[in-house]
Design a protein around this motif. Structure first.
Motif, PDB file in Angstrom:
ATOM      1  N   VAL A   5       0.969  -1.118   0.368  1.00 31.63           N
ATOM      2  CA  VAL A   5       0.270   0.009  -0.181  1.00 31.63           C
ATOM      3  C   VAL A   5       0.910   1.595   0.170  1.00 31.63           C
ATOM      4  CG1 VAL A   5      -1.759   1.342   0.989  1.00 31.63           C
ATOM      5  CG2 VAL A   5      -1.872  -1.194   1.160  1.00 31.63           C
ATOM      6  N   GLY A   6       2.184   0.790   1.198  1.00 35.13           N
ATOM      7  CA  GLY A   6       2.810   2.149   0.822  1.00 35.13           C
ATOM      8  C   GLY A   6       3.209   2.164  -0.206  1.00 35.13           C
ATOM      9  N   PHE A   7       3.478   1.285  -1.420  1.00 33.06           N
ATOM     10  CA  PHE A   7       4.495   1.494  -2.123  1.00 33.06           C
ATOM     11  C   PHE A   7       3.038   2.941  -3.729  1.00 33.06           C
ATOM     12  CE2 PHE A   7       5.055  -0.691  -6.667  1.00 33.06           C
ATOM     13  CZ  PHE A   7       6.684  -0.470  -6.649  1.00 33.06           C
ATOM     14  N   LEU A   8       2.306   1.702  -3.631  1.00 31.74           N
ATOM     15  CA  LEU A   8       1.761   2.705  -4.409  1.00 31.74           C
ATOM     16  C   LEU A   8       1.164   3.272  -4.359  1.00 31.74           C
ATOM     17  CD1 LEU A   8      -2.619   1.204  -5.151  1.00 31.74           C
ATOM     18  CD2 LEU A   8      -2.442   3.890  -4.445  1.00 31.74           C
ATOM     19  N   GLU A   9       1.103   4.391  -2.947  1.00 32.67           N
ATOM     20  CA  GLU A   9       1.151   5.943  -2.660  1.00 32.67           C
ATOM     21  C   GLU A   9       2.409   6.027  -2.949  1.00 32.67           C
ATOM     22  OE1 GLU A   9       0.571   6.328   1.659  1.00 32.67           O
ATOM     23  OE2 GLU A   9      -1.759   5.622   0.944  1.00 32.67           O
ATOM     24  N   ALA A  10       3.422   5.713  -2.857  1.00 36.36           N
ATOM     25  CA  ALA A  10       4.713   6.293  -3.656  1.00 36.36           C
ATOM     26  C   ALA A  10       4.944   7.196  -5.355  1.00 36.36           C
ATOM     27  CB  ALA A  10       6.113   5.419  -3.062  1.00 36.36           C
ATOM     28  N   CYS A  11       4.417   5.805  -5.093  1.00 38.13           N
ATOM     29  CA  CYS A  11       3.985   5.406  -7.370  1.00 38.13           C
ATOM     30  C   CYS A  11       3.413   6.879  -6.871  1.00 38.13           C
ATOM     31  CB  CYS A  11       3.507   4.574  -7.204  1.00 38.13           C
ATOM     32  SG  CYS A  11       4.768   2.833  -7.464  1.00 38.13           S
ATOM     33  N   SER A  12       2.144   6.931  -6.626  1.00 38.71           N
ATOM     34  CA  SER A  12       1.160   8.277  -7.155  1.00 38.71           C
ATOM     35  C   SER A  12       1.894   9.379  -6.927  1.00 38.71           C
ATOM     36  CB  SER A  12      -0.660   8.344  -6.548  1.00 38.71           C
ATOM     37  OG  SER A  12      -0.745   6.479  -6.793  1.00 38.71           O
ATOM     38  N   GLY A  13       2.310   9.574  -5.539  1.00 45.88           N
ATOM     39  CA  GLY A  13       3.364  10.375  -5.612  1.00 45.88           C
ATOM     40  C   GLY A  13       4.406  10.809  -6.899  1.00 45.88           C
TER      41      GLY A  13
END
Length: 655
Positions: free
Chosen positions: A410-418
């Motif tokens: 989930v943190g990886f998804l948020e990082a990719c979006s950022g």
């Protein structure tokens, strides 16, 4: 390529050979796009933007199944499309103010420039020029380059009658949007401004092509040598047109020429071989150069079907430029090719879809709790049909823990979006989601940073818009010879309905573009500006304010000032030519002075328009006198007695 090394390929006399050369260069160009990854990236960008995932494996409109046995719940997120759409809005929301630049500063040239600006507004409104530019902007964001081709459409405009078996049209400007795969240019050029030739294609009805070149009426044959020669030429032309029509009807683009780009955008059914009305017509545009002094324009479907060749027609290249304008968000240094930062998002978009698929699979698998029971427990699925019921069994069922998603994913998804948002130069303010309590100054600074990030793309867009409009004016000056009507700007403008022809634009050199605030283009923005003018006392009458409120046009507020400045400019030109006040009617002046000792002189009523400067009661002496004095202050004017006399008389009269 050309087998002949002593003849420039574009100067070959045979139209078929030139067409073959262009098609060979097209193959080389397409191979170059493949080798540089432009085709793969462009297709991935188009797929991701239209909701199919970068590799075409997802579908944002529904959940799918993937895996060996369909064990995964496939989910695609529109993260890429949202960022591209936001970038597109950032670019196109800032509308451009166009200013036609005249070749000189005289009254007629300035009036022509004003007319040209109004005419361009009419073309934006009626011919969708700005819509074509916006589409090219989106193409550039997704595919690195978006092209707008401006041309003279012989079948455009209103019909004016029949020419033999053909319908005659007055003709009009046409704008076509091209993807990178619809264009061929010299790959070795260092910049697009260095291009001397370009080829592009668009779909055209094969039957319209045949109709455009239908045979005209046969010339009369009265037995004279001239008529015999004309009849022989008519027969030869008829035979050539017959062969051309047969080649157009039989034309079928080879299947290998269709790329997956066209398969995706139009669907495989739209690219099926066989009888199709729309066929791709290629057009080679070559500027006049030392190697090809007359330039050249060739239209063809194949080497066997060449409807038009300017060299064969005995004329030169018809346009002032290539009339192919492009938008590119970035540039590959040292080359003429563009680049788009949206391609850098594709890998991260795949990662986002991967994590979204994992989360969707976990949610699907864990939405209903699984209950275990050993054989012989008398527990059946039917016992669970009504929900939470008391279950009696020999062994107590043991609930299994549902599938969990790793928090790191989930943190990886948020990082990719950022990361994706950062690569596009966007922030929460630009995305419409500012932090709660953020100071207005900080929000304005963040918004300005976005504009600064996109400054190169904005410059490219402005250059494209200016070039498109300059090309339109150049084509109209050359081809719009017949008088035509245009509705320009609407009411409150002196050019509301005007008959015009290309000669009216002869003194206009080019079009300059200056970006203006998008808010000022909206009705709300114009009303806010009218309110500000009203508060400052710049609106003199309630009618002016109501006119702005009802029409949304600010031109009414400055119409009198604009016309008065044009009047002053024209009078200054007449003074420089020694033209001043008309002769005084002595008898009428004496009669006026007898009635009113302070009466002004009465001028002779005769005279052609423009022969004299005739003051009126609505003139503005406080503005006129300094302008007249500026004319007389010129050293050249002081040496011309007629100019000095004309200026002195005008100043004395205004005083």
């Amino acid at each position: 390529m050309s087998k002949s090394r002593d003849t420039y390929w574009a100067a070959l006399p045979d139209s078929a050979e030139v067409a073959r050369e262009v098609l060979e260069r097209r193959k080389t160009y397409r191979a170059w796009l493949e080798s540089t990854g432009a085709t793969r990236r462009g297709i991935s960008g188009l797929r991701a933007y239209y909701g199919w995932g970068p590799q075409g494996l997802g579908d944002t409109s529904q959940l799918g199944q993937s895996g060996m046995t369909g064990e995964y719940t496939e989910m695609a997120l529109p993260e890429f499309a949202g960022l591209v759409e936001q970038a597109f809005a950032q670019l196109t929301a800032t509308k451009s103010a166009f200013m036609a630049v005249s070749k000189s500063s005289d009254f007629d040239a300035q009036a022509s420039a004003k007319f040209a600006e109004s005419l361009l507004e009419a073309y934006d409104r009626d011919n969708g020029i700005e819509d074509s530019e916006d589409e090219a902007t989106l193409v550039g964001l997704l595919c690195r380059e978006g092209w707008v081709a401006i041309s003279w459409d012989k079948q455009g405009g209103s019909t004016i009658g029949l020419d033999g078996a053909r319908i005659a049209y007055e003709g009009d400007v046409r704008a076509d949007v091209c993807l990178p795969w619809d264009v061929v240019y010299d790959m070795d050029a260092g910049h697009k401004k260095d291009l001397r030739w370009i080829a592009w294609c668009r779909p055209v009805s094969r039957w319209d092509l045949i109709g455009m070149y239908a045979q005209t009426e046969a010339p009369p044959d009265d037995g004279t040598p001239e008529s015999i020669e004309a009849s022989a030429k008519y027969a030869a032309d008829a035979e050539n047109l017959k062969k051309l029509s047969e080649a157009i009807v039989a034309f079928d683009e080879p299947e290998s020429e269709f790329t997956s780009v066209r398969d995706f955008l139009r669907g495989k059914a739209g690219t099926g071989m066989g009888a199709r009305d729309l066929v791709p017509v290629w057009e080679l545009r070559h500027l006049p150069t030392p190697g090809l002094p007359q330039g050249r324009l060739v239209q063809f479907l194949s080497p066997e079907a060449v409807p038009y060749d300017s060299a064969a027609a005995g004329v030169g290249y018809p346009y002032d430029s290539l009339c192919m304008r492009t938008f590119e968000p970035g540039k590959v240094v040292g080359t003429a090719s563009g680049h788009t930062m949206a391609w850098d998002l594709l890998g991260m978009a795949e990662a986002v879809d991967m994590v979204a698929t994992a989360m969707a699979t976990a949610a699907s698998a864990s939405a209903v709790s699984n209950i275990w029971a050993p054989p012989g427990s008398n527990l059946t699925p039917k016992a669970l049909a009504d929900g939470l019921n008391l279950i009696e069994s020999t062994v107590m069922p043991v609930p299994l823990k549902g599938i969990q998603v790793d928090p790191q994913a989930v943190g990886f998804l948020e990082a990719c979006s950022g990361w994706m948002q950062k690569r596009m130069g966007l922030n929460d303010v630009a995305m419409g989601d500012p932090s709660k309590g953020m100071p207005a100054q900080l929000a304005a600074l963040l918004d300005a940073k976005v504009v600064q990030f996109w400054s190169r793309a904005i410059k490219s867009l402005s250059f494209m818009r200016a070039g498109v409009r300059t090309d339109i004016l150049g084509i109209l000056k050359r081809f719009a010879k017949s008088p035509r009507m245009a509705t320009l700007a609407g009411k409150n403008n002196s050019w509301a309905l005007k008959e015009w022809s290309g000669d009216r634009l002869a003194t206009v050199a080019r079009v300059a573009v200056e970006p203006v605030s998008a808010v000022s283009k909206t009705l709300a923005g114009k009303l806010a500006m009218a309110d500000a003018l009203l508060e400052r006392g710049l609106l003199k009458t309630p009618e002016e304010y109501l006119a702005v409120k009802s029409t949304g046009r600010l031109e009414k507020l400055t119409e009198w000032q604009d016309m008065n400045l044009l009047r002053i400019q024209r009078e200054k030109e007449m003074l420089r030519a020694g033209v001043g006040l008309p002769p005084i009617d002595e008898l009428a002046t004496d009669e006026a002075l007898a009635i009113d000792p302070e009466a002004l002189p009465v001028f002779v009523a005769s005279g052609e328009p423009g022969q004299f400067i005739r003051p009126t009661i609505v003139d503005t002496p406080w503005l006129d006198i300094p302008e007249y004095a500026a004319v007389m202050a010129s050293p050249d004017a002081r040496d011309t007695p007629a100019v000095v006399e004309a200026c002195s008389n005008m100043i004395q009269y205004k005083v």
